[in-house]
Design an enzyme around this catalytic site. Structure first.
Site, PDB file in Angstrom:
ATOM      1  N   HIS A 109       0.882  -1.174   0.000  1.00  0.00           N
ATOM      2  CA  HIS A 109       0.000   0.000   0.000  1.00  0.00           C
ATOM      3  C   HIS A 109       0.919   1.224   0.000  1.00  0.00           C
ATOM      4  O   HIS A 109       2.004   1.182   0.585  1.00  0.00           O
ATOM      5  CB  HIS A 109      -0.819   0.136   1.286  1.00  0.00           C
ATOM      6  CG  HIS A 109      -1.752  -0.974   1.607  1.00  0.00           C
ATOM      7  ND1 HIS A 109      -1.359  -2.123   2.229  1.00  0.00           N
ATOM      8  CD2 HIS A 109      -3.098  -1.074   1.466  1.00  0.00           C
ATOM      9  CE1 HIS A 109      -2.412  -2.899   2.448  1.00  0.00           C
ATOM     10  NE2 HIS A 109      -3.484  -2.289   1.981  1.00  0.00           N
ATOM     11  N   ASP A 112       2.241   1.975   3.432  1.00  0.00           N
ATOM     12  CA  ASP A 112       3.143   1.022   4.096  1.00  0.00           C
ATOM     13  C   ASP A 112       4.589   1.450   3.935  1.00  0.00           C
ATOM     14  O   ASP A 112       5.418   1.167   4.789  1.00  0.00           O
ATOM     15  CB  ASP A 112       3.113  -0.381   3.429  1.00  0.00           C
ATOM     16  CG  ASP A 112       1.745  -0.986   3.345  1.00  0.00           C
ATOM     17  OD1 ASP A 112       0.886  -0.622   4.158  1.00  0.00           O
ATOM     18  OD2 ASP A 112       1.546  -1.841   2.451  1.00  0.00           O
TER      19      ASP A 112
HETATM   20  C1  XUL Z   1      -7.596  -6.306   4.753  1.00  0.00           C
HETATM   21  C2  XUL Z   1      -6.882  -6.744   3.557  1.00  0.00           C
HETATM   22  C3  XUL Z   1      -5.988  -5.745   2.920  1.00  0.00           C
HETATM   23  C4  XUL Z   1      -5.949  -5.833   1.427  1.00  0.00           C
HETATM   24  C5  XUL Z   1      -5.181  -4.732   0.762  1.00  0.00           C
HETATM   25  O1  XUL Z   1      -8.465  -7.224   5.290  1.00  0.00           O
HETATM   26  O2  XUL Z   1      -6.979  -7.882   3.168  1.00  0.00           O
HETATM   27  O3  XUL Z   1      -4.722  -5.870   3.471  1.00  0.00           O
HETATM   28  O4  XUL Z   1      -5.378  -7.037   1.017  1.00  0.00           O
HETATM   29  O5  XUL Z   1      -5.657  -3.469   1.061  1.00  0.00           O
END
Ligand code: XUL
Ligand code: CO
Length: 447
Positions: A109, A112
């Protein structure tokens, strides 16, 4: 794959590259089943499985939970004097880990990888600076980006969602973040871009215009798709279904819901599903059910590999460890033709009390071994062919005669109804579920 840490601080000192040693090895830091180069069917294990490591769980999550502080603070953060320094050290630690694990891919992300700036422009600049550095590391190691995404759920501004926020300015802010994350993904040659709508849903219907929010979500996704394609992005867009948590109800509830939504809004050519095992469980489905549902629509894209705990019903994001579930998942994936742009991303985190430096390695080794076993069993199921043959035979009455005419749309309802006059006693045919379950167990044990 080059060893990345050479010339940098080694964060996981004392642990070398993880090797395949075979099932008899008692070395906890070796693969027992994942043998990257081993041929299974017509492909190497590594090309079937396309393992990815999740930046957020492995290098950001530090054991903090709603009841207590960090139990495994990260040296790349604690030894750094500024947020910028921490971001660079985290990147070094991440690439050291990817290469030591022999994982070919990673996922991230925007939030992150580098700290959010004081303004959207500053955040974008931070992300661009990180992207340039990540690109160098990718080049040096051969590690690739499976997918990128934007975090529209952590900052308090997104407490009512991003794309479905009732305030237009917040929606626009979310768009600026998604644009920057798409730019970073393209720059890093990412094979996919994911939307997980953590807060795209509602907490109460009393304050929600559900129709309007869903339309906004569709328009938002359309704009993102159009922008990325215009910038030359050839990869896949993924929607990751989840029924709830943190919202009471998430619009991307489960695979079937997402397929209907994508088709209704004309997004089904560009978007596919990123199926997460734990999310499937929360929606009251099997992991394999979600995979088969996506595959049936020709929209199986990628996988977030993890598991929940059947007792408590939260998104615990534990590392996968069930051969049985992995076999059924890989069976669904192989039947669908395998991954193209997608892969198996460990959206999994070590437990709060897993405080040994080796735990992160052992967790991924277990997850990778689990899917390697699942792959071998699934290939065995296909090669032996009894299950696929059974299913084919079960529908054989539609392969010729009136059944085939029905599938081709050659009957109207009265003509179809009229056929039964000649049928007499139709009789009962067994579904043979117990036989098939026994067969599955025999593949599991390799007998
Ligand atoms: C949350 C989840 C996230 C997504 C990416 O439950 O799975 O980490 O994979 O935003
Ligand atoms: Co996920």
């Amino acid at each position: 794959m080059a060893d990345y840490f050479v010339g940098h601080k080694e964060y996981f000192a004392g642990i070398g590259k993880i090797k395949y040693e075979g099932a008899k090895s008692d070395n906890p830091l070796a693969f027992k089943y994942y043998d990257a180069e081993r041929l299974v069917g017509n492909k190497k294990m590594k090309d079937h499985l396309r393992f990815a490591i999740a930046y957020w769980h492995s290098f950001c999550a530090d054991g903090t939970d709603p009841f207590g502080a960090a139990t495994h603070p990260h040296p790349w953060v604690t030894d750094s004097k500024s947020a910028a320094e921490a971001a660079e050290h985290k990147l070094d630690a991440a690439f050291e880990f990817f290469t030591k694990m022999g994982a070919e891919f990673y996922c991230f992300h925007d939030r992150d990888v580098v700290a959010e700036g004081a303004t959207p422009a500053e955040s974008e600049k931070n992300l661009q600076a990180w992207t340039a550095k990540a690109k160098e590391r990718q080049k040096a190691t051969g590690v690739k980006l499976l997918w990128g995404t934007a975090n529209l759920f952590s900052n308090p501004r997104f407490m009512n969602g991003g794309a479905t926020n009732p305030e237009f300015k917040v929606l626009a802010l979310g768009a600026s973040q998604v644009k920057a994350a798409i730019d970073a993904t393209i720059e890093l040659n990412g094979q996919g871009y994911t939307f997980w709508g953590g807060r795209e849903g509602y907490m109460s219907l009393l304050n929600t215009d559900l129709k309007r929010e869903k339309e906004h979500l569709a328009r938002f996704l359309t704009l993102a798709r159009d922008y990325a394609r215009k910038q030359g992005f050839k990869g896949a867009f993924y929607i990751e279904p989840k029924p709830c948590e943190p919202t009471k109800h998430q619009y991307d509830y489960d695979t079937e819901t997402v397929i209907g939504f994508l088709r209704y809004y004309g997004l089904d050519k560009d978007f596919r599903l990123n199926i997460e095992a734990n999310h499937a469980e929360l929606a009251g489905h099997d992991f394999a059910h979600e995979l088969e549902t996506a595959a049936a629509a020709g929209m199986l894209g990628s996988v977030d590999a993890n598991r929940g705990d059947y007792i408590n019903g939260w998104d615990t994001d534990q590392f996968p460890s069930s051969y049985y579930e992995a076999a059924l998942a890989m069976f669904a994936i192989l039947k669908a033709g395998g991954f193209t742009t997608g892969g198996l991303n460990f959206d999994s985190k070590i437990r709060r009390n897993s405080v040994d430096p080796a735990d992160l390695f052992e967790a991924h080794i277990g997850g990778m071994d689990t899917f390697a076993v699942g792959l071998v069993i699934a290939q065995r199921m296909l090669d032996d062919g009894k299950i696929p043959a059974f299913v084919k035979k079960r529908y054989a009455s539609f392969d010729s005669g009136d059944g085939a005419k029905f599938e081709k749309g050659e009957f109207d309802l009265p003509a179809l109804a009229g056929l039964v006059k000649e049928y007499g006693n139709i009789g009962l045919t067994s579904g043979k579920q117990e036989y098939l379950e026994n067969l599955l167990n025999s593949y599991l044990l390799g007998l």
